[in-house]
Design a protein around this motif. Sequence first.
Motif, PDB file in Angstrom:
ATOM      1  N   ALA A 100       0.828  -1.207   0.000  1.00 48.02           N
ATOM      2  CA  ALA A 100       0.000   0.000   0.000  1.00 48.02           C
ATOM      3  C   ALA A 100       0.862   1.256   0.000  1.00 48.02           C
ATOM      4  O   ALA A 100       0.521   2.260  -0.645  1.00 48.02           O
ATOM      5  N   GLU A 101       1.997   1.193   0.693  1.00 49.36           N
ATOM      6  CA  GLU A 101       2.882   2.352   0.771  1.00 49.36           C
ATOM      7  C   GLU A 101       3.466   2.722  -0.591  1.00 49.36           C
ATOM      8  O   GLU A 101       3.794   3.894  -0.829  1.00 49.36           O
ATOM      9  N   ASP A 102       3.614   1.742  -1.488  1.00 49.85           N
ATOM     10  CA  ASP A 102       4.081   2.056  -2.842  1.00 49.85           C
ATOM     11  C   ASP A 102       3.163   3.077  -3.493  1.00 49.85           C
ATOM     12  O   ASP A 102       3.608   4.084  -4.055  1.00 49.85           O
ATOM     13  N   PHE A 103       1.871   2.805  -3.413  1.00 50.72           N
ATOM     14  CA  PHE A 103       0.889   3.631  -4.107  1.00 50.72           C
ATOM     15  C   PHE A 103       0.598   4.928  -3.340  1.00 50.72           C
ATOM     16  O   PHE A 103       0.306   5.956  -3.949  1.00 50.72           O
ATOM     17  N   ASP A 104       0.702   4.865  -2.015  1.00 52.03           N
ATOM     18  CA  ASP A 104       0.617   6.112  -1.256  1.00 52.03           C
ATOM     19  C   ASP A 104       1.730   7.064  -1.696  1.00 52.03           C
ATOM     20  O   ASP A 104       1.524   8.282  -1.768  1.00 52.03           O
ATOM     21  N   GLY A 105       2.902   6.486  -2.009  1.00 52.89           N
ATOM     22  CA  GLY A 105       4.004   7.301  -2.527  1.00 52.89           C
ATOM     23  C   GLY A 105       3.687   7.885  -3.890  1.00 52.89           C
ATOM     24  O   GLY A 105       4.051   9.036  -4.179  1.00 52.89           O
ATOM     25  N   TRP A 106       2.996   7.122  -4.731  1.00 55.61           N
ATOM     26  CA  TRP A 106       2.578   7.657  -6.036  1.00 55.61           C
ATOM     27  C   TRP A 106       1.667   8.876  -5.834  1.00 55.61           C
ATOM     28  O   TRP A 106       1.854   9.911  -6.473  1.00 55.61           O
ATOM     29  N   ALA A 107       0.682   8.723  -4.960  1.00 53.27           N
ATOM     30  CA  ALA A 107      -0.268   9.816  -4.737  1.00 53.27           C
ATOM     31  C   ALA A 107       0.437  11.039  -4.151  1.00 53.27           C
ATOM     32  O   ALA A 107       0.171  12.176  -4.560  1.00 53.27           O
ATOM     33  N   ALA A 108       1.337  10.810  -3.206  1.00 57.86           N
ATOM     34  CA  ALA A 108       2.039  11.914  -2.561  1.00 57.86           C
ATOM     35  C   ALA A 108       2.938  12.666  -3.535  1.00 57.86           C
ATOM     36  O   ALA A 108       3.265  13.837  -3.306  1.00 57.86           O
ATOM     37  N   ALA A 109       3.350  12.001  -4.615  1.00 60.25           N
ATOM     38  CA  ALA A 109       4.226  12.632  -5.610  1.00 60.25           C
ATOM     39  C   ALA A 109       3.444  13.468  -6.627  1.00 60.25           C
ATOM     40  O   ALA A 109       4.018  13.901  -7.629  1.00 60.25           O
ATOM     41  N   GLY A 110       2.155  13.702  -6.370  1.00 59.47           N
ATOM     42  CA  GLY A 110       1.366  14.550  -7.253  1.00 59.47           C
ATOM     43  C   GLY A 110       0.411  13.798  -8.148  1.00 59.47           C
ATOM     44  O   GLY A 110       0.024  14.307  -9.207  1.00 59.47           O
ATOM     45  N   ASN A 111       0.004  12.589  -7.702  1.00 58.23           N
ATOM     46  CA  ASN A 111      -0.907  11.767  -8.503  1.00 58.23           C
ATOM     47  C   ASN A 111      -2.139  11.392  -7.687  1.00 58.23           C
ATOM     48  O   ASN A 111      -2.283  10.251  -7.230  1.00 58.23           O
ATOM     49  N   PRO A 112      -3.051  12.344  -7.480  1.00 65.43           N
ATOM     50  CA  PRO A 112      -4.258  12.036  -6.709  1.00 65.43           C
ATOM     51  C   PRO A 112      -5.076  10.940  -7.380  1.00 65.43           C
ATOM     52  O   PRO A 112      -5.119  10.834  -8.607  1.00 65.43           O
ATOM     53  N   GLY A 113      -5.682  10.109  -6.541  1.00 65.08           N
ATOM     54  CA  GLY A 113      -6.482   9.002  -7.056  1.00 65.08           C
ATOM     55  C   GLY A 113      -5.706   7.714  -7.225  1.00 65.08           C
ATOM     56  O   GLY A 113      -6.274   6.714  -7.673  1.00 65.08           O
ATOM     57  N   TRP A 114      -4.421   7.715  -6.825  1.00 68.01           N
ATOM     58  CA  TRP A 114      -3.583   6.535  -6.991  1.00 68.01           C
ATOM     59  C   TRP A 114      -3.021   6.026  -5.658  1.00 68.01           C
ATOM     60  O   TRP A 114      -1.982   5.365  -5.636  1.00 68.01           O
ATOM     61  N   SER A 115      -3.691   6.304  -4.566  1.00 66.86           N
ATOM     62  CA  SER A 115      -3.207   5.873  -3.251  1.00 66.86           C
ATOM     63  C   SER A 115      -3.406   4.373  -3.064  1.00 66.86           C
ATOM     64  O   SER A 115      -4.066   3.697  -3.878  1.00 66.86           O
ATOM     65  N   GLY A 116      -2.874   3.868  -1.944  1.00 68.72           N
ATOM     66  CA  GLY A 116      -3.064   2.454  -1.639  1.00 68.72           C
ATOM     67  C   GLY A 116      -4.526   2.081  -1.540  1.00 68.72           C
ATOM     68  O   GLY A 116      -4.951   1.012  -2.013  1.00 68.72           O
ATOM     69  N   MET A 481       4.313   8.644 -14.550  1.00 68.90           N
ATOM     70  CA  MET A 481       3.198   9.526 -14.230  1.00 68.90           C
ATOM     71  C   MET A 481       3.616  10.565 -13.206  1.00 68.90           C
ATOM     72  O   MET A 481       4.306  10.259 -12.229  1.00 68.90           O
ATOM     73  N   GLY A 482       3.178  11.803 -13.430  1.00 67.88           N
ATOM     74  CA  GLY A 482       3.453  12.870 -12.487  1.00 67.88           C
ATOM     75  C   GLY A 482       3.022  14.210 -13.049  1.00 67.88           C
ATOM     76  O   GLY A 482       2.668  14.329 -14.233  1.00 67.88           O
ATOM     77  N   PRO A 483       3.066  15.256 -12.231  1.00 67.39           N
ATOM     78  CA  PRO A 483       2.499  16.550 -12.649  1.00 67.39           C
ATOM     79  C   PRO A 483       3.428  17.427 -13.471  1.00 67.39           C
ATOM     80  O   PRO A 483       2.961  18.392 -14.078  1.00 67.39           O
ATOM     81  N   ASP A 484       4.726  17.143 -13.496  1.00 62.21           N
ATOM     82  CA  ASP A 484       5.695  18.044 -14.121  1.00 62.21           C
ATOM     83  C   ASP A 484       6.024  17.586 -15.539  1.00 62.21           C
ATOM     84  O   ASP A 484       6.689  16.570 -15.718  1.00 62.21           O
ATOM     85  N   PRO A 485       5.601  18.311 -16.567  1.00 66.37           N
ATOM     86  CA  PRO A 485       5.881  17.895 -17.952  1.00 66.37           C
ATOM     87  C   PRO A 485       7.374  17.780 -18.260  1.00 66.37           C
ATOM     88  O   PRO A 485       7.747  17.054 -19.180  1.00 66.37           O
ATOM     89  N   ALA A 505      -1.198   3.811 -20.808  1.00 69.38           N
ATOM     90  CA  ALA A 505      -1.762   3.051 -19.691  1.00 69.38           C
ATOM     91  C   ALA A 505      -1.131   1.662 -19.649  1.00 69.38           C
ATOM     92  O   ALA A 505      -1.663   0.708 -20.216  1.00 69.38           O
ATOM     93  N   ASP A 506       0.015   1.548 -19.023  1.00 72.38           N
ATOM     94  CA  ASP A 506       0.695   0.267 -18.853  1.00 72.38           C
ATOM     95  C   ASP A 506       1.770   0.461 -17.796  1.00 72.38           C
ATOM     96  O   ASP A 506       1.822   1.500 -17.126  1.00 72.38           O
ATOM     97  N   ALA A 507       2.665  -0.506 -17.624  1.00 73.91           N
ATOM     98  CA  ALA A 507       3.683  -0.418 -16.574  1.00 73.91           C
ATOM     99  C   ALA A 507       4.663   0.722 -16.789  1.00 73.91           C
ATOM    100  O   ALA A 507       5.363   1.120 -15.854  1.00 73.91           O
ATOM    101  N   SER A 508       4.703   1.278 -17.987  1.00 69.92           N
ATOM    102  CA  SER A 508       5.614   2.398 -18.229  1.00 69.92           C
ATOM    103  C   SER A 508       5.238   3.621 -17.409  1.00 69.92           C
ATOM    104  O   SER A 508       6.084   4.490 -17.172  1.00 69.92           O
ATOM    105  N   ILE A 509       3.990   3.718 -16.940  1.00 68.41           N
ATOM    106  CA  ILE A 509       3.574   4.929 -16.221  1.00 68.41           C
ATOM    107  C   ILE A 509       3.889   4.854 -14.732  1.00 68.41           C
ATOM    108  O   ILE A 509       3.717   5.839 -14.015  1.00 68.41           O
ATOM    109  N   PHE A 510       4.343   3.710 -14.221  1.00 67.13           N
ATOM    110  CA  PHE A 510       4.647   3.603 -12.795  1.00 67.13           C
ATOM    111  C   PHE A 510       5.653   4.697 -12.398  1.00 67.13           C
ATOM    112  O   PHE A 510       6.762   4.732 -12.934  1.00 67.13           O
ATOM    113  N   PRO A 511       5.334   5.543 -11.440  1.00 64.19           N
ATOM    114  CA  PRO A 511       6.336   6.508 -10.975  1.00 64.19           C
ATOM    115  C   PRO A 511       7.530   5.823 -10.312  1.00 64.19           C
ATOM    116  O   PRO A 511       8.675   6.251 -10.472  1.00 64.19           O
ATOM    117  N   THR A 512       7.245   4.772  -9.558  1.00 69.56           N
ATOM    118  CA  THR A 512       8.280   3.916  -8.969  1.00 69.56           C
ATOM    119  C   THR A 512       7.801   2.483  -9.078  1.00 69.56           C
ATOM    120  O   THR A 512       6.596   2.210  -9.074  1.00 69.56           O
TER     121      THR A 512
END
Length: 541
Positions: A100-116, A481-485, A505-512
Amino acid sequence: MENYDWIVVGAGSAGCVVAGRLAEAGRGRILVLEAGPRDLSPWIHLPIGYGKTFYAPRLNWMYRTEPVPGLDGRVVYQPRGKVVGGSSSINAMVWSRGQAEDFDGWAAAGNPGWSGADVLAAYRRMEDHALGASDWHGAGGPVHISDIAGECHPLTALFVRAGLEAGLRPNPDLNGATTEGVGHYQITTRNGRRVSAATAYLKPALKTGRVRLVTGALAERILFEGHRAVGIRYRRGGRVHEARAGGGVILTAGAFNSPQLLQLSGIGPADLLARHGIAPRVDRPAVGRHLQDHLCYDHVYRARRPSLNDDLLPLIGQIRAGLAYLFGRRGPLSLSVNQGGGFFRTRADLDRPDMQLYFSPLSYERALPGVRALMKPDPFSGFSTSVSPCRPTSRGHVAIRSADPSAAPSIVPNYLDTEEDRTTILAGARFLRRLAATPTFRDLIADELKPGPDCASDEALAADIRARAYSVFHPCGTCRMGPDPADHVVGPDLKVHGVDGLRVADASIFPTVPSGNTNAPAMMVGWMAADRILAETAARR
């Protein structure tokens, strides 16, 4: 010119989910392009058959990296599914959703809706879990998850016991409240057959009449009108075709091919594109950057008790295994060889596990590099244990070699590029020795074949890691995925920054990279992409 509402490029783990959900919702006509063939090979559907598809050029892109300095300059094999179902049709079927912490990290990095919590809700909708509906699992979804604890080879129970003796906690559900501990993996099978993204999502979608699947179709570039993606140019059977999409284009070609297609279409680092004669449409330095992958390292043993080798190598063993499968869809042919495993912390000060553990009741040391001869194991009783650091800090990249869409991209993974990664995997190797020294494994192990008892010092183990570690085939992050172009390729809505009508929309978008196997997270991304598309189209009505 063919006209559709949506074009999905790549019928893989995520693409099948996207197409399936859009079709189920009745949202227009959908074209799915797949470079490989239909998933008709029996080796795809027989679970242990992935040993055959692992090195089958008709079904597998069979990529190879550039020489890796951190691995003594070795070239590392990178299989990727080139078939309907993508890598979900050729993988080892382990269902591991990440922490769950993996995805909480995604959300915290500027990706709302992707939390654990967000992704858990998606997983529960996707699952038809053998453990039944609960706070952690879903029931009745398209993806059946089998609990194989009662079917594994008897050596797997000894592995679990040894893990407890080594200080790990028991974990009967590695996808439950926590991943930490040792237990049995859950796999994507139903009644002894593989459940791929294709069987779960795409095949039902094809029956709706809303989806057209075109196989043998190599996407050459994205078509644009100004800054809007309006279609795809693809080659099939020596002929060039063009298809238009009124709703949009969705790239689901994976961590290597999605950035490749973006770059071929003029979206990527401007200097790279110019070197290959491609006019930059949108200068996006992050396209192809931030490649991450899980590295794996194993110890191999000769056993004092029969292993899966004894079931799969002798003719009588093969006959028994075949009969068990034929008359009951049971036995070793109905399983993966990754039967036991878990997650643990390499340091007491860590707040969650940073190492994944694998156990295979089989060895195949005779196999040529790049070949998993699961049906031709060693002619003695053997097994292996493996470790894979969950969250590597090394970063690589993927780049086109030329403007030719059929040319494989250059893959530079930079494994063990950081001191943290080298220290972590060495700690994992030390744990494997601790595991082997437990009373249960001391009684089981006749000989340590690799790396061998003479490989004792940290320096010797580090050298063996450089000589033998390999990818566990979880590439991701190349369109992160992230907010900064300037540093990300897509936003949390999965739309490509600076381009209209185009999503990835595939594994390439994983922030981590998630802390575990990546097929489940890739399918989850497909689910989340469909959610966003359906919500957007509903809002327009």
